[in-house]
Write a protein that holds these residues in place. Structure first.
Motif, short mmCIF file in Angstrom:
data_model
loop_
_atom_site.label_atom_id
_atom_site.label_comp_id
_atom_site.label_asym_id
_atom_site.label_seq_id
_atom_site.Cartn_x
_atom_site.Cartn_y
_atom_site.Cartn_z
N UNK A 5 49.95 22.03 -3.91
CA UNK A 5 49.92 22.73 -2.62
C UNK A 5 51.22 22.63 -1.83
N UNK A 6 52.19 21.81 -2.31
CA UNK A 6 53.45 21.66 -1.59
C UNK A 6 53.34 20.62 -0.49
N UNK A 7 54.46 20.34 0.16
CA UNK A 7 54.44 19.39 1.28
C UNK A 7 55.52 19.75 2.29
N UNK A 8 55.35 19.21 3.49
CA UNK A 8 56.31 19.39 4.57
C UNK A 8 57.23 18.17 4.63
N UNK A 9 58.42 18.39 5.11
CA UNK A 9 59.40 17.31 5.25
C UNK A 9 58.83 16.19 6.12
N UNK A 43 57.68 23.91 -1.89
CA UNK A 43 56.60 24.83 -2.21
C UNK A 43 55.78 24.26 -3.37
N UNK A 44 54.48 24.44 -3.29
CA UNK A 44 53.60 23.98 -4.36
C UNK A 44 53.43 25.05 -5.43
N UNK A 45 52.75 24.67 -6.51
CA UNK A 45 52.57 25.58 -7.64
C UNK A 45 51.75 26.81 -7.24
N UNK A 46 50.78 26.63 -6.35
CA UNK A 46 49.97 27.77 -5.93
C UNK A 46 50.81 28.80 -5.18
N UNK A 47 51.70 28.32 -4.32
CA UNK A 47 52.55 29.25 -3.57
C UNK A 47 53.52 29.95 -4.52
N UNK A 48 54.03 29.21 -5.51
CA UNK A 48 54.95 29.81 -6.49
C UNK A 48 54.23 30.84 -7.35
N UNK A 49 52.92 30.65 -7.55
CA UNK A 49 52.15 31.56 -8.41
C UNK A 49 51.54 32.72 -7.63
N UNK A 50 51.86 32.83 -6.35
CA UNK A 50 51.28 33.89 -5.52
C UNK A 50 51.45 35.26 -6.17
N UNK A 95 40.82 31.47 -0.56
CA UNK A 95 42.09 32.06 -0.98
C UNK A 95 43.24 31.64 -0.07
N UNK A 96 43.27 30.35 0.32
CA UNK A 96 44.34 29.85 1.16
C UNK A 96 44.63 28.39 0.81
N UNK A 102 47.36 26.86 7.49
CA UNK A 102 46.96 27.36 6.18
C UNK A 102 47.74 28.63 5.84
N UNK A 103 47.91 28.85 4.56
CA UNK A 103 48.64 30.03 4.10
C UNK A 103 47.83 30.75 3.04
N UNK A 104 47.68 32.06 3.21
CA UNK A 104 46.93 32.86 2.26
C UNK A 104 47.71 33.03 0.96
#
Length: 706
Positions: free
Chosen positions: A434-438, A449-456, A483-484, A493-495
């Motif tokens: 899911x990624x992380x924030x600084x 960015x996490x794998x889900x965001x990269x696979x959008x 779906x977020x 949250x991010x869709x």
């Protein structure tokens, strides 16, 4: 009028002292003229510089003279007393101008004239002329003194001009450095062009300028960047090749200096430059340089500059030609980058086509009924967005099935991201997914960015899904439901639009029953279930796979392998293949690498002999076997008679009996556990009561196929 005795030494000293008080060439000339008039006690005078282009004397400064008359009266070199002094380089004293036939009258009252050339490095650069309303106003001493002062003034003036030129060149060099920085900081041509024009105007204080490029599609020259022009005016900047000054430079490929745009017949003023000039257009010069790329002319760069008597237009033109070269290189680099992008895009498209072809169902090798049913299911599910759960033993090709589904779906042009849930520690898996924030945890030095965001918009493949932590399972469930995603350390949250394909060799139903896997997540993932059959369940496919791997690794290793012997083929068909297709591929690759003949024989597969005819599936639970029974089982595998060991057999084990029997029992136990838990090492190690590292070490030492 003169009330004191003339002292030449004192006069020269006074002038030298005054000259040291100024660094301005124009002010210096005025100062020299004033001092000479004062020393000689006369009424008027002028100082003129030679204009080598026009061959005339140009009045720089004067006293007691009509400026308009001086501008209108351009004395040529060799004309009149002054012109002759400029031509010969010799001073002249006339105490009665009416008696000199060469005298040209400029002012009626003048009775006497003294002319001294300004000589620097044996060359005349100008004339210092003094006039008087009296006869016999000058003496030879005055002529000698004024000549010395004129030469001294000429030298200092020349030095100051040199300093001025050096300053101009220094500014030009600094401007070129600034332009180079701009060019190397971006690949955006429009940004480069605009920055170049702004830098030129700001650093060199040139009036206006523009970059004009040839547009092949329109066969016309158009302004692509300009300083001080509105978008509407830039739009008007279109020229045919050969039209106007810009068109002529483009057509000839030769740089040009236009001394005055106001009087040049080819200056079109199409964009309305005249209305922008802050100075008299008669004093504005235009410099144009072609933008060349090898033998091709790409366009023209031009600048306007207010010209004064000290402006070195040639140096500015040289500078402009360097700028044109920089622009040419920028265009060339941009063209190379665009070509590279097109090539990468072409290769990317080709690669995707190859991947698509590679993972067509026809390249998944198998003719068994179970495989045909699986291919049919893949074809039906590929174009849907339903989640897919792929199950089966390790080494059966679950990842290849996932590839086939993605590359035969509508998402095939979009990202396909893979992650092994068992290969990443639980505390890091959430960040990976899911990624992380600084600053969200120690070591999070920047946003990720996490794998889900990269696979959008594409597909994500979650291998070994059964190993995922329960807490993380709940977050994955939210992705499936809502779906977020929500990055670690984020409250927003991010869709995402991601299709999930999961795989496992564990029995998820059993894990659900044991409350080790969330039932709701299992049902979400298990929309479509595809089970990959074990290799022993489709033994008719083994010959096909053998031939495929033989061809593949023979080519890779440059070996001429024609096939396998009948005995070797029977051995390969009889073997149980606990590691499935992956094990078969590894065995074939090893045999090909080590092969010395064209046909592979039983000897090339000697490592498989121990595994043939093993009956692990039908054996009683090994965990309940006594030590003596396990030892006898080990003896059987060592080709010792089952039951009792003869003295001869015991003799053959002399010195190694304990090691051989113990190793065989350990190997049998590990093989049994791996089979029982579908080759999930974590669970195998737990069952055996050893840690994961010890298990890996045992597998390696005992040469167990995995």
């Amino acid at each position: 009028m003169m009330t004191k005795k003339f002292n030449p030494i004192q006069s020269i000293h006074e002038v030298a002292t005054a000259m040291n008080s100024t660094q301005d060439p124009d002010g210096l000339l005025e100062l020299i003229l004033d001092r000479c008039i004062h020393i000689c006690g006369v009424e008027s005078g002028s100082l003129m510089l030679i204009d080598e282009k026009l061959g005339v004397l140009d009045v720089v400064t004067s006293r007691g003279m009509n400026q308009q008359i001086l501008r209108d009266t351009k004395l040529k070199i060799g004309q009149g007393i002054t012109g002759m002094a400029a031509s010969s380089g010799k001073p002249k004293l006339i105490n009665d101008v009416s008696k000199d036939p060469d005298y040209i009258q400029v002012k009626e009252e003048i009775k006497s004239e003294l002319v001294a050339p300004m000589i620097v490095d044996d060359a005349v650069i100008g004339i210092l002329s003094l006039d008087s309303n009296r006869l016999d106003a000058f003496t030879p001493e005055m002529l000698e003194t004024v000549s010395v002062l004129a030469n001294q003034a000429g030298q200092i003036f020349k030095n100051l001009q040199t300093i001025r030129n050096l300053e101009q060149k220094t500014k030009i060099q600094a401007t070129l450095i600034e332009i180079s920085k701009v060019v190397t900081s971006t690949l955006d041509l429009n940004e480069i062009f605009e920055s170049i024009m702004v830098t030129i105007e700001k650093s060199l204080r040139l009036e206006k300028g523009s970059i004009v490029l040839y547009q092949k599609e329109e066969a016309v020259l158009r302004i692509v960047a300009a300083s001080g022009l509105s978008p509407e005016e830039i739009e008007k900047g279109a020229y045919q090749p050969g039209e106007g000054i810009t068109g002529r430079v483009f057509e000839t490929g030769e740089a040009i200096i236009v001394e005055s745009v106001a009087t040049h017949p080819d200056f079109l003023n199409r964009v309305g430059y005249m209305s922008h000039f802050k100075h008299d257009p008669h004093s504005v010069s235009l410099l144009c340089a072609p933008i060349l790329s090898e033998q091709t002319i790409l366009g023209v760069v031009n600048v306007f500059i207010v010209q004064n008597k000290h402006t070195d237009l040639k140096s500015y033109l040289d500078f402009l030609q360097v700028v044109a070269s920089i622009i040419s290189q920028s265009i060339k680099i941009q063209t190379l980058v665009e070509d590279a992008k097109k090539e990468i895009s072409r290769e990317n498209i080709q690669l995707k086509r190859e991947l698509k072809n590679k993972y067509k169902f026809g390249t998944l090798i198998g003719k068994a009924t179970a495989m045909e049913k699986m291919f049919e299911k893949i074809q039906l599910v590929a174009d849907s967005r339903a989640s897919v759960l792929i199950t089966g033993e390790s080494g059966t090709g679950k990842e290849m099935i996932a590839n086939a589904i993605h590359y035969n779906s509508a998402r095939s042009e979009n990202p396909f991201v893979k992650i092994n849930c068992a290969a990443i520690p639980e505390n890091l898996l959430e960040s990976e997914l899911f990624g992380h924030k600084k600053g969200s945890f120690t070591g999070a030095v920047s946003d990720k960015k996490g794998k889900f965001e990269l696979a959008d918009t594409g597909t994500i493949f979650l291998d070994e899904i059964g190993e995922m932590d329960l807490n993380l399972q709940s977050k994955l469930l939210r992705v499936l439901q809502e779906r977020e995603i929500e990055a670690v350390g984020s409250t927003k949250a991010k869709k995402v639009d991601v299709r999930i394909i999961a795989a496992t060799n564990a029995e998820l139903e059993q894990l659900v029953a044991e409350k080790k896997f969330r039932a709701d997540l299992f049902y979400r993932l298990n929309v479509v279930k595809i089970n990959t059959p074990a290799l022993r369940e489709r033994s008719e496919d083994i010959p096909l796979l053998i031939n495929h791997f033989l061809d593949k690794y023979a080519k890779e290793n440059n070996k001429n392998i024609k096939g396998v012997t009948r005995e070797a083929s029977r051995l390969l068909l009889k073997y149980r293949w606990p590691g499935n297709v992956r094990e078969l591929e590894n065995v074939i690759e090893r045999a090909v690498v080590l092969a010395q003949d064209e046909l592979l024989t039983e000897d090339d597969f000697s490592d498989l002999v121990i595994g043939v005819d093993t009956n692990i599936e039908t054996s009683p639970d090994v965990s309940n076997v006594t030590t003596s029974e396990a030892s006898l089982a080990g003896a059987e595998a060592l080709d010792l008679s089952s039951g009792k060991l003869t003295p001869h057999q015991l003799d053959n084990l002399d010195g190694q009996a304990m090691e051989i029997i113990v190793n065989e029992v350990e190997a049998r136990l590990i093989q049994y556990a791996m089979k029982k838990f579908r080759y999930t090492k974590t669970r195998v190690a737990k069952y055996l009561g050893i840690n994961r590292n010890t298990l890996d070490k045992k597998i390696k030492e005992l040469n167990i196929e995995y």
